[in-house]
Design a protein around this motif. Structure first.
Motif, short mmCIF file in Angstrom:
data_model
loop_
_atom_site.label_atom_id
_atom_site.label_comp_id
_atom_site.label_asym_id
_atom_site.label_seq_id
_atom_site.Cartn_x
_atom_site.Cartn_y
_atom_site.Cartn_z
N GLN A 217 0.84 -1.19 0.00
CA GLN A 217 0.00 0.00 0.00
C GLN A 217 0.88 1.26 0.00
OE1 GLN A 217 -3.69 -0.79 0.06
NE2 GLN A 217 -2.41 -2.50 -0.61
N GLY A 218 0.25 2.40 -0.15
CA GLY A 218 0.98 3.65 -0.27
C GLY A 218 1.83 3.98 0.93
N ASN A 219 1.42 3.56 2.11
CA ASN A 219 2.19 3.86 3.33
C ASN A 219 3.22 2.78 3.65
OD1 ASN A 219 0.64 1.75 4.25
ND2 ASN A 219 -0.30 2.86 5.95
N GLY A 220 3.37 1.82 2.73
CA GLY A 220 4.35 0.76 2.92
C GLY A 220 3.84 -0.48 3.62
N SER A 221 2.63 -0.41 4.18
CA SER A 221 2.04 -1.60 4.80
C SER A 221 1.59 -2.56 3.71
CB SER A 221 0.85 -1.20 5.68
OG SER A 221 -0.21 -0.70 4.89
N TYR A 222 1.16 -3.75 4.13
CA TYR A 222 0.72 -4.75 3.16
C TYR A 222 -0.72 -5.17 3.43
CZ TYR A 222 5.42 -5.03 1.35
OH TYR A 222 6.61 -4.71 0.77
N ARG A 223 -1.47 -5.24 2.37
CA ARG A 223 -2.85 -5.74 2.41
C ARG A 223 -2.80 -7.19 1.96
NH1 ARG A 223 -8.05 -3.16 1.86
NH2 ARG A 223 -9.57 -4.37 0.66
N VAL A 224 -3.31 -8.09 2.79
CA VAL A 224 -3.28 -9.52 2.49
C VAL A 224 -4.70 -10.03 2.34
CG1 VAL A 224 -2.46 -11.78 3.22
CG2 VAL A 224 -1.15 -9.73 3.84
N SER A 225 -4.98 -10.65 1.19
CA SER A 225 -6.32 -11.17 0.91
C SER A 225 -6.26 -12.69 0.76
CB SER A 225 -6.89 -10.56 -0.37
OG SER A 225 -6.97 -9.16 -0.28
N PHE A 226 -7.15 -13.37 1.44
CA PHE A 226 -7.24 -14.83 1.37
C PHE A 226 -8.48 -15.18 0.54
CE2 PHE A 226 -5.29 -13.59 5.37
CZ PHE A 226 -4.08 -14.26 5.31
N GLY A 227 -8.27 -15.74 -0.65
CA GLY A 227 -9.38 -16.06 -1.53
C GLY A 227 -9.84 -17.49 -1.34
N LEU A 228 -11.15 -17.64 -1.02
CA LEU A 228 -11.69 -18.94 -0.63
C LEU A 228 -12.97 -19.26 -1.39
CD1 LEU A 228 -11.39 -18.32 3.21
CD2 LEU A 228 -9.75 -19.58 1.78
N GLN A 229 -13.20 -20.55 -1.59
CA GLN A 229 -14.49 -21.02 -2.11
C GLN A 229 -15.29 -21.53 -0.91
OE1 GLN A 229 -14.28 -23.09 -6.09
NE2 GLN A 229 -12.11 -23.28 -5.58
N VAL A 230 -16.26 -20.74 -0.48
CA VAL A 230 -16.98 -21.03 0.76
C VAL A 230 -18.45 -20.67 0.61
CG1 VAL A 230 -14.96 -20.66 2.25
CG2 VAL A 230 -16.43 -18.72 1.66
N PRO A 231 -19.31 -21.22 1.47
CA PRO A 231 -20.72 -20.81 1.47
C PRO A 231 -20.85 -19.32 1.71
CG PRO A 231 -20.41 -22.80 2.77
CD PRO A 231 -19.04 -22.31 2.43
N GLU A 232 -21.88 -18.75 1.18
CA GLU A 232 -22.08 -17.30 1.20
C GLU A 232 -22.02 -16.70 2.60
OE1 GLU A 232 -25.32 -14.06 -0.59
OE2 GLU A 232 -25.75 -16.23 -0.62
N ASN A 233 -22.59 -17.41 3.56
CA ASN A 233 -22.72 -16.85 4.91
C ASN A 233 -21.73 -17.44 5.92
OD1 ASN A 233 -24.93 -15.07 4.33
ND2 ASN A 233 -26.24 -16.89 4.21
N LEU A 234 -20.67 -18.05 5.42
CA LEU A 234 -19.73 -18.71 6.34
C LEU A 234 -19.22 -17.74 7.40
CD1 LEU A 234 -18.03 -21.17 7.16
CD2 LEU A 234 -16.24 -20.31 5.63
N PHE A 235 -18.89 -16.54 6.99
CA PHE A 235 -18.29 -15.59 7.93
C PHE A 235 -19.34 -14.65 8.53
CE2 PHE A 235 -14.83 -16.88 5.13
CZ PHE A 235 -13.93 -17.35 6.08
N ARG A 236 -20.60 -15.04 8.41
CA ARG A 236 -21.67 -14.25 9.01
C ARG A 236 -22.44 -15.04 10.07
NH1 ARG A 236 -24.39 -11.92 3.44
NH2 ARG A 236 -22.67 -10.57 2.79
#
Length: 377
Positions: A217-236
């Motif tokens: 990112q612009g401030n030097g930090s890192y954005r980390v994304s974990f891409g998963l195949q999961v049910p729509e509401n798994l994290f809800r």
């Protein structure tokens, strides 16, 4: 007092680009944004975007903002490394590519600074759109405001657009994919290791139907994304309870990334600020509605697709094309302008949705080879 000629619903890159272009052309408009103020911390403000010469960059040039853009643009960040789940780097692409990265928050700042403060109405979350006696749109906001009299309402209000529901009955469908977004900030114990390995730009590791993307990112930090195949509401529904970061980390380590390298697992162990992002899309068959007088759509509201890096460029192109058609036909012939804009926009939307489906599939492959072939082509 008479209503401005054009109401823009949504103050993201799409809506603000349109506002700036109309400002340059001397056409009356107002932006209605759901956030309470410019300083409100929204998920939409996070992340980094790469702007392309003939789309996003061109829109900024037309709006007289390109020099300001270059102050924030990171021309060394288009580098894109691809690795497998064991951490082996296979290829590095993007060197010299004219697609500089810019933080979404910085792009928003540039656009907001170029629009008169009284042209943006904060705290206006659109609740519904109905038809008035003249068959023109009536806007009802969650704060109780009811406004009408606009000659054109532009829905730049994203995936769950309220404006879209007055134009077409299509609704986004869950892709079967979600990603968890996290960050590795400077104070994180893993930061130095991440910075030394990831460096500039982005790195994408693919394996076993999932991926991990690390992006500077612009401030030097890192954005980390974990891409998963999961049910729509798994994290809800509590299974992947994001309120309990340790539980979420254990779930990722045991159920999803158990056979990945320790380097990748460290990104999970040290991830902070976890946020779930279910991914939705419209279908190619959803493009092509019959034009509705006094209303149109732009950006994700028009052609939502799987995330793949081109969404903001397409949205800013929509704004550029729509502003040009409005200027060409004048405010007395807005319906004609909209018809021509939509006829031009539909093929772009269809192509983007189709391309994003391919991207969706290869990013969730068993190994990185399909993705490498796609990027190399």
């Amino acid at each position: 007092m008479a209503a401005p000629t054009i109401a823009i619903i949504g103050g993201g890159p799409c809506g603000l680009t349109l506002a700036r272009l109309l400002e340059c052309k001397g056409i009356e408009y107002v932006v209605y944004e759901r956030e309470e103020s410019e300083s409100e911390n929204s998920n939409r403000v996070g992340g980094s975007l790469d702007l392309h010469p003939e789309t996003g960059q061109r829109a900024l040039q037309e709006g007289g903002l390109f020099d300001e853009f270059k102050r924030y643009a990171r021309y060394d960040d288009p580098v894109f490394a691809i690795a497998d789940k064991l951490g082996k780097r296979l290829v590095e692409l993007g060197h010299g590519r004219d697609a500089p990265e810019i933080d979404r928050s910085a792009l928003r700042h540039i656009l907001l600074d170029a629009i008169p403060k009284d042209q943006i109405k904060w705290g206006h979350a659109l609740a519904s759109v109905t038809a008035g006696e003249d068959n023109r749109p009536v806007l009802r906001f969650a704060n109780g405001a009811v406004l009408s009299g606009f000659k054109l309402v532009v829905g730049a209000d994203g995936a769950w657009s309220k404006v879209r529901s007055r134009i077409t009955q299509v609704t986004p469908q869950y892709t079967g994919k979600s990603f968890l977004v996290s960050k590795i900030a400077h104070e994180n114990p893993l930061y130095e290791t991440t910075a030394s390995k990831a460096g500039a730009g982005s790195s994408l590791s693919i394996g076993s139907g999932k991926y991990i993307m690390t992006q500077r990112q612009g401030n030097g930090s890192y954005r980390v994304s974990f891409g998963l195949q999961v049910p729509e509401n798994l994290f809800r529904n509590g299974t992947g309870n994001l309120q309990d970061a340790e539980t979420t980390r254990r779930l990722l380590l045991s159920d999803f990334y158990a056979d990945w390298s320790e380097e990748h697992k460290d990104l999970i162990r040290h991830a902070t600020d976890l946020c779930a992002w279910p991914l939705y899309t419209l279908c190619t068959e959803d493009m092509g509605w019959e034009s509705v007088p006094g209303m149109t759509l732009a950006g994700d509201a028009a052609h939502l697709s799987f995330t793949g890096g081109d969404g903001v460029n397409l949205a800013m192109t929509d704004s550029l094309k729509l502003a040009s058609k409005i200027a060409e036909h004048g405010t007395k012939s807005l319906d004609q302008a909209v018809q021509e804009y939509e006829a031009d926009m539909f093929p772009r939307g269809i192509a983007r949705i189709a391309e994003s489906k391919v991207m969706e599939d290869v990013m969730h492959s068993e190994d990185p080879q399909a993705f490498i072939q796609l990027m190399s082509s």
